[in-house]
Design a protein around this motif. Sequence first.
Motif, short mmCIF file in Angstrom:
data_model
loop_
_atom_site.label_atom_id
_atom_site.label_comp_id
_atom_site.label_asym_id
_atom_site.label_seq_id
_atom_site.Cartn_x
_atom_site.Cartn_y
_atom_site.Cartn_z
N ILE A 51 17.18 36.72 -6.18
CA ILE A 51 18.55 36.26 -6.36
C ILE A 51 19.15 35.86 -5.01
O ILE A 51 19.26 36.68 -4.09
N ASP A 72 16.30 32.62 -8.58
CA ASP A 72 17.60 32.13 -9.02
C ASP A 72 18.28 31.42 -7.86
O ASP A 72 18.95 32.03 -7.03
N LYS A 118 24.59 36.07 -12.20
CA LYS A 118 23.17 36.15 -11.84
C LYS A 118 22.60 37.53 -12.14
O LYS A 118 21.49 37.66 -12.68
N ARG A 156 22.24 38.00 -15.91
CA ARG A 156 21.12 37.19 -16.43
C ARG A 156 19.79 37.88 -16.13
O ARG A 156 18.91 37.95 -16.99
#
Length: 448
Positions: free
Chosen positions: A351, A381, A390, A393
């Motif tokens: 991320i 991501d 984020k 998800r």
Amino acid sequence: MRLSRYYLPLLKETPAEAQIASHRLMLRAGMIRQEGAGIYAWLPLGFRVLKKIEQIVREEQDRAGAVEMLMPTIQSADLWRESGRYDAYGKEMLRITDRADREMLYGPTNEEMITEIFRAGVRSYKDLPKLLYHIQWKFRDEIRPRFGIMRGREFLMKDAYSFDIDETAARKSYNKMFVSYLRTFSRMGLKAIPMRAETGPIGGDLSHEFIILAETGESAVFCDQGLINMAVPPKTTDFEGDLQPVIDQFTSLYAATDEMHDEGEFNSRVKEGDRLSARGIEVGHIFFFGEKYSKPMKAVVAGPDGGEVPVQMGSYGVGVSRLLGAIIEAHHDEAGCKWPTSVAPFHVGLINMRSGDGPCEAVCEKIYAALEAAGVEVLYDDTPARGGEKFARMDLIGLPYQITIGPRGLEAGEAEVKSRADGQKSSIALESVVADIAGKVKAELDYA
């Protein structure tokens, strides 16, 4: 894989028809899309998991000595008439007439076809035993398809078939599959309990279902708690040796579905404190049925004395697509899936908390490349979404590990690492994070 290039159509709201966790999460996480009653398209994330499950099944079948092949989905009705099952099977069979008015069917199982293939190619007992399998799509026209892929009409299945000269040899083949199934499900993070079962339309007098415990299971199960912690045979198991002691170990303790359950026997064999009553999901089923198909279909070989002998047969099924739902039922929380590393669509979610920030992007790119070079599958991501979106998800799709890179962490020279299994977070030095995660993933993939 960069998320900005991936196809991951998430749903914010849960469709009303999704009644169980696996159905809800598979729809919300963009793993499947319904295309008809009990029929689903497998989207990229779900398809990756499906292929990993399939590969574990394949590896354990190969380890047990089974030989892979592939049979067609469409079968001739004449084969089923030979066995006597064409009219007896019921409305679950999808019957088709082709342009030449030949009666065909979309195979719900393959006992007839494999018997025809065997009888065309094997003539002598010296060519036995044979253990053949394939992984193929099946169709059963369920009267009430529900629970997503758990009870769909179209499904992916591994079915294996054994051919032996006598019952003693046939039971050895049965034992191979019994042990293979224990190993297969264990590698997927599942504790599957073998239970006595009805043989149903497959036939025969020896059958076991492999059940995982889940509140949403379709069957009531009753067993001795000792089965839950019983050790699974290791990968060094000699499948050509005597496996009966392993079978005896698992079958010596009481375990049965509601169809086979005997309350009196349960109470007499299991101490009160060891009795477990729960719900379960069937993920595999094995059968020994002797001459049920070989005799009417004349699948015979020349025996030791030169006379013709009908072969002894068994069949062994694993619901490959159903397993995906079963794994979610066993591994999830309110936030989403919690995939075991062996079947996770990706091992790590990377991320970037600030897309467009030069230093953050540079570090993410370096970690992304290093992890992939180390054999770790990464979903990066790199989208401009907000941090909260984020995180939500990544929790929803349930990758085993999350690595978060942000400006604050960069100043401290650290990355935040989260384990999805237990939610624990830790700060790891940037120069160590790749080796740390790669080591964890490798250890988890190095199955017993």
